[in-house]
Each structure stands twice: as C-alpha cells, then as structure tokens.
Design an enzyme around this catalytic site. Structure first.
Site, PDB file in Angstrom:
ATOM      1  N   ASP A 117       0.832  -1.191   0.000  1.00  0.00           N
ATOM      2  CA  ASP A 117       0.000   0.000   0.000  1.00  0.00           C
ATOM      3  C   ASP A 117       0.875   1.253   0.000  1.00  0.00           C
ATOM      4  O   ASP A 117       1.844   1.344   0.756  1.00  0.00           O
ATOM      5  CB  ASP A 117      -0.897  -0.031   1.239  1.00  0.00           C
ATOM      6  CG  ASP A 117      -1.813   1.161   1.334  1.00  0.00           C
ATOM      7  OD1 ASP A 117      -2.684   1.305   0.473  1.00  0.00           O
ATOM      8  OD2 ASP A 117      -1.649   1.953   2.289  1.00  0.00           O
ATOM      9  N   GLU A 163       1.848  -0.397  -5.054  1.00  0.00           N
ATOM     10  CA  GLU A 163       0.957   0.721  -5.377  1.00  0.00           C
ATOM     11  C   GLU A 163       1.882   1.931  -5.459  1.00  0.00           C
ATOM     12  O   GLU A 163       2.280   2.491  -4.434  1.00  0.00           O
ATOM     13  CB  GLU A 163      -0.101   0.904  -4.296  1.00  0.00           C
ATOM     14  CG  GLU A 163      -1.097   1.998  -4.633  1.00  0.00           C
ATOM     15  CD  GLU A 163      -2.108   2.238  -3.521  1.00  0.00           C
ATOM     16  OE1 GLU A 163      -3.280   2.509  -3.838  1.00  0.00           O
ATOM     17  OE2 GLU A 163      -1.725   2.163  -2.340  1.00  0.00           O
TER      18      GLU A 163
END
Length: 711
Positions: A357, A394
């Site tokens: 993330d 990401e």
C-alpha cells in the site's frame, strides 16, 4: 548413539543465572526479536536505542492487572537490544508487554513514558480484539496484548505454488466481506474458515491468485464517526491501520477467542494452495495505527519514536500517508523490521506475494526526499527468503509522489497500473482522443515497462478503493454520505458514466447498456497483456450504492451478496468464460511487449491494429473504435478483439487469415445471452468471414483457427 534421556545433560542455556521479581532468568539471545519459546522458558528480545531501562510486563491471560513486572538487568542489554529468558512460564496462558523508560522530549523525537505498557512489535499473536465488532472496554489498560505463538503447524508437503506472473488471474477480496452476508451460508461467516468454504467458487471462476486486504492485526473499532443517516457506529473496516505487523487478525478467525487465529489462517492458505490458488497479502508499511501527535501510543511511539517514524526538525510527524504518520522505512533498523516481517509471512505462513500500500513511501529518505536507489526496495528485491515471492507496488502516495512506470523495480517489482485503469475507463465512457493510449495500455504498457516486460503491469479497472464495476457504469458522482464526512472523502475523478440514470433504475434500456458496459470492461481486461486483477463481486455486479470509499462500512455496502450469483448469472458466466479464454491463449499472456514483428509460421505480425478497414486503424481524436489482432507462435490461434465505445454500430472489415484458418466468434457483448459468449474452443465459425457488424458500445472477440480445431 544418543544417551538415554535420564543420562542426558541439560543444555547450559536452560539454567537460570539470575532471579528478578521472583522469577528465574538469564540473559536472552538478542536475535530473533520477539518472544520465542526456548528450553525451559521464553526468550524475550526487544529493541530500543534510547531507552534507559526496559521492563517486561507479564499478565495471566485475560486478567486486567499484571502478574509480574521484571526489569531487564543492565547486563542483559546488548547494544540497543534488551534480551532476557524467563523460566517456568506457561507460555500458552500468558500475555506480555513492555514498559520503556527514557527521555520525553518530542522536539528531539523521544516520547518515552514508563507508565504505558507497550505491545511487542514482533508479537506473533495479539489479544484484546479477539471477536470482530465487540465494543472494547477502553478504561482497561493495555488494549493490544502480545502473546507467545508456537510454530507447530503441520504443513505437510505444502509450498508456495510459484505460478508464473503472466499466468495469474488475481482476485482482490476482503476476508470478512467475502462471507459475512447471511446469503453466504458458510459455517463461520466473515472468517478465514468461512473463506475456505468458498474455495470451490473461486476455482470454478478460474481464479488462481487471491489478494487479501490487510490481515495483520488492526482495531476495527478505531473510528469515532457514526453514520449520519442511521446513527450506527462506523468501523475501520478495511484495516489499513496496522496495530501489529506479525500477527494475523484475531477477529477474522472463528477461533480467535481461543488464540488459534494463526493456525486457522494457515489452514486456509494450505487449502488454497491445494486448489492451485496463490495468496497475496495487502501490506501497509507506510504508516501505523498510532497516528500523529494526538494519536495513541501502542508500541513504536513508546519504544523508539525517533527511529520508527519520519519526523520534522520540530518533532512532528511527516504525513505522506494521509493518515497522520509515516514509517521511517529506510532507517536501517526499520528496513530490517520490514524484512523480518515479510520473511515471517513467507516462512511461517507460506505466503506467495505482497501488494504494498502506498509503496512510493518506501522509497523516501528519513526527511521525505525520494531516493534514487532506495535501500529497502533493493533489500526486498534481492533477499534470499523472498527470492521467488511476488512483489507488487501501489506506486504512489498521499504526498504527491507518483511513480507508475518509474518505481525502482530491481527486476522484481510489479505495479498496480493506475494509467491502465484511467485509460480504459475513459475509453468505455466514450471520451475522445483515447484510442492511441488504449492501444499502449492493452499491449502491456511498453511506454512504462519496456525493460521489465508485460507482467510488471497489474491491470485493473476497479479495486477496493473506488467504485465497484457495477457502480462505475451506474453513477456519475460518488455518494459517500453514509461515511459521516459530508461526502468529502473518496476520489472525485472516477471516470465513471451512469449510462443515462443516476443509480438504480427500472429503465430496461439503461440496465441493458450497463450490463453490456460491464461485459465490455471485462472483455478488455482479460484480453490485455499484463496481470489482470478482478475486484471481488464485480463478476456478479456487486454494488456499493455509489459509495467509492467504503473503508468504514461493515454492512451490505461492502459485503458480497451471494444471492447475486444466481440473479446475475449471465455476467458471472461471461466472466468465467473470459478467464478461461485468457488461459487458453498464450498470446494474451506473452511476457514480451509486441513489436509488430512477423511470425514465421503464419506470416502475420505478433500484433496488428485495425479500424473499420483491416490494417487501417483510426488514431484521430474522434475515433472510438479500435481493433487488435495478436498472432502467437507455432500453432497458436490468432485472437482479434474489436472495441467500440461509439454510440453507433460499425461494419468491420476483417483481416484475411492464412493457412486454411477462418474467423470464429467467441464473444459479442452486443448479442443477447447466451450468444454473447461461448466456451473457449467451441466458437462459431463466421459465415461471412470477411465482415462483421459491431454494435454500439460493444466488444467483439474472434479467433482465427482451422475449422476442425474445436474441442
């Protein structure tokens, strides 16, 4: 021959050398960190660079007050590590934590407070949030209690599967949301055990990789807001505020109240592997649940705040995560912490890969400056334990760093391709000037990944963060009022189109167009080069009623409604056949970007572009039609996909096929079911092989093969 047990001499390190607080102890080993069972006792090891003293706090399981507090003798400190073995503990029935004493001077980054009991950052189990949604007693001290975990699970012959990246079909889902709905009819809804019961569904769909939203221990009750429409308490449902990085979430386990969440999760992974399905974990190393200056002290803040967090010169927290703090990932100690954590999940849980993330943060220096050669990313790429583990970034963060296509990959990292998502969404809407970029994206984004191959691109149209596929074609605007933030949360640029009505409608034409648009999206996704990722529920038109940020919604907005499997069986069938089609055709999964080079076997290029006329694509700004043909090697079929986002039909001239091959129809999203798609290998041969009429806002997929090649 070994000596009889009665004659064996006890190991030297099984003898106590000191007594502290009535317990027999000796100096422990600095490594490994955490609490580890050793002969006769438990070894506790914890790092703190600036602490002046450290105390081990031991509780009887579930009791509010400690049963013992043992200060580490100074001779038990090696460098910045406090290590002590305590003998005679019933390790299965204790909980533990630490009191770290030292300077309290936030300006210099130090926030020591010996009154606070701290969780062990390396704890393998956490107690305190054992059953999902149970309101905690916040007056009780030490909310997140570290526990000792035995590594005695029987894996049999299980190993990570090692599926080639280009062959993956990734399915992103939430452990609780996948089976929490009453319609799931599983034995233990919302748990690892419940997900196990749905493995046959995943296998039948064609999924071979499941990507789980965060499963590290977090506190679902850590949300002060209520739903303004109902007054109900909102949750931290997604779990992107990690409390403990080594511990599986107890509230996701039917056995969590018994402390068996680790084995329940391992059993799920073992069964997924047996079904040929890999497991990727969504991990959050960019921030923690401790927040900013007003946030709680759980572990890192109290143990070594200045080491674990990025701090301004005034001692405040940098906030590149958008959640209050930013982990100091490229500090050497923190780098090792992240590495130890990932090694733990690979070695002890047989995890196949990780999606990071806001991974751009992992490339920042302690002052937030992007690093040209981030030590952490390089360390993870070359670590021998993680050598065959899939790493997915990401490649952006909340501080404005956007590195899609430029993420430091070291030949190992793949990326969520946000540009693929944005381009295909715009094309589906019918935006002008998109066909050129669409061609680049469906060919594996060679402009971004020319040196890394197509499998560096994880292609997706929807994910947990944003609209579901059904909502992408049903709403022009987000509708997040239920989140209690005045509809100010969530993204505003969704590139969505409601097909003529905002939200649910009884208009049959609008509903038919929405269904066709969802099929169009899936057809493009599964015929694009790169790794396709499907959001859980998109295959059955799961809706969030226009909410594009359901991070706090533990209800039917987020849950998979299993009644939709029957009600939306047409879309489910379409998805299943598209996945099977992708698996059948190697040319769609090629790891090399196409170049237009002729294939010797058929005399056709590996990729060619077409418009209404064969070999004549229209790259003009007003063009909304693009066709692509892919030719594999050897006896592979030729795959032709025509994508029309225009509101008018077009007559297509099809390219001629050599070698006695003819065009066969696999899918036409403009056709009524069951003629919208066929079983791969059993396509219908076209009668007029040189022409095909593609309807408005439709995708057509043809296969060029010999007529006798049917299954």
């Amino acid at each position: 021959m070994s000596e009889p047990a009665s004659e064996q001499v006890l190991r030297v390190d099984a003898y106590p050398t000191h007594e502290v607080g009535g317990y027999r102890v000796r100096a422990g080993k600095p490594f490994p960190f955490g609490a580890n069972v050793v002969p006769g006792g438990v070894s506790f090891s914890v790092f703190s660079d600036q602490a002046t003293s450290m105390t081990l706090v031991i509780y009887q399981r579930g009791e509010p007050e400690p049963m013992a507090e043992l200060e580490f003798p100074q001779e038990f400190r090696t460098g910045s590590v406090f290590a002590m073995t305590v003998f005679g503990l019933d390790h299965e029935n204790i909980e533990y934590g630490y009191r770290a004493d030292g300077p309290y001077d936030p300006v210099t980054g130090h926030r020591f407070d010996a009154r606070q009991v701290l969780s062990d950052p390396y704890a393998r189990l956490i107690a305190g949030r054992d059953v999902w949604g149970v309101e905690p007693d916040r007056s009780r001290g030490y909310q997140y209690r570290s526990r000792v975990c035995l590594q005695d699970f029987d894996w049999g012959d299980d190993t990570p599967l090692g599926i080639p990246a280009e062959d993956l079909v990734v399915y992103e889902t939430h452990v609780r949301g996948f089976t929490r709905h009453p319609s799931s009819q599983v034995t233990a809804p919302g748990t690892f055990a419940g997900l196990r019961e749905k493995i046959p569904y995943l296998k039948e769909l064609g999924i071979n990789c499941i990507e789980l939203l965060p499963v590290f221990e977090f506190d679902e009750s850590d949300n002060p807001r209520t739903n303004p429409e109902t007054g109900e308490q909102l949750f931290d449902y997604w779990g992107y505020n990690t409390v403990s990085f080594f511990a599986p979430k107890a509230g996701y386990a039917a056995t969590g109240r018994y402390g068996m969440q680790g084995d329940e999760f391992r059993t799920l992974i073992k069964d997924l592997h047996a079904a040929g399905i890999e497991v990727i974990l969504d991990v959050v190393f960019n921030h923690t649940a401790e927040g900013n200056e007003q946030g709680p002290t759980i572990s890192f803040k109290g143990l070594d705040n200045a080491t674990y967090y990025m701090l301004t010169p005034e001692g405040y927290y940098f906030n590149f995560s958008g959640t209050g703090n930013t982990v100091n990932c490229n500090h050497p100690v923190v780098r090792n912490f992240v590495l130890d954590c990932l090694r733990h999940w690979v070695a002890d849980y047989h995890i196949d890969g990780f999606r990071f993330d806001l991974a751009a943060i992992l490339g920042r220096s302690p002052d937030g400056t992007p690093l040209p050669n981030p030590p952490l990313l390089e360390l993870l790429a070359y670590d021998p334990v993680l050598r065959h583990t899939k790493l997915i970034a990401e490649a952006w963060d909340a501080g404005g760093l956007y590195e899609v296509g430029n993420f430091p990959a070291y030949g190992r990292w793949a990326e969520w391709n946000g540009k693929y998502r944005d381009t295909v969404r715009s094309f589906l809407k019918g935006d002008p000037g998109i066909t050129g970029e669409l061609a680049t994206r469906i060919a594996g984004s060679p402009d971004l990944y020319s040196t890394r191959g197509t499998s560096a691109s994880v292609n997706f149209l929807t994910a947990h963060d944003g609209f579901s596929l059904a909502d992408l074609v049903s709403y022009n605007d987000k509708h997040n009022e239920a989140n209690g933030e005045g509809n100010n949360d969530g993204g505003n640029d969704n590139a969505s189109w409601n097909c003529g009505a905002e939200g649910p409608t009884d208009d049959p034409e609008v509903n038919a167009l929405r269904l066709r648009q969802m099929k169009n999206a899936l057809a493009i996704l599964f015929t694009s080069q790169g790794i396709p990722m499907l959001l859980s529920g998109d295959e059955v038109a799961r809706t969030q009623q226009g909410n594009n940020n359901t991070y706090c919604q533990d209800n039917e907005l987020s849950w998979f409604d299993w009644s939709q499997v029957d009600e939306n069986s047409e879309l489910l069938r379409f998805t299943r056949e598209m996945i099977a089609f992708r698996k059948r055709h190697r040319e769609l999964r090629s790891t090399s970007h196409p170049t237009g080079q002729l294939r010797d076997t058929l005399g056709l290029p590996d990729i060619s572009w077409h418009g209404e006329r064969a070999w004549q694509p229209d790259w003009s700004a007003e063009s909304r039609l693009l066709a692509v043909a892919r030719c594999g090697t050897g006896d592979d079929d030729v795959v032709y996909a025509a994508m029309n986002s225009h509101w008018e039909a077009h007559d297509l001239e099809l390219p001629a096929l050599p070698g006695g091959r003819s065009w066969h129809l696999f899918a036409d999203t403009g056709a009524e079911a069951p003629y919208d798609i066929r079983t791969p290998g059993a396509e219908l041969e076209l009668e007029n092989a040189g022409k095909y009429l593609i309807g408005p806002r439709s995708v057509v997929i043809l296969v060029g093969r010999t007529p006798d090649a049917e299954l």
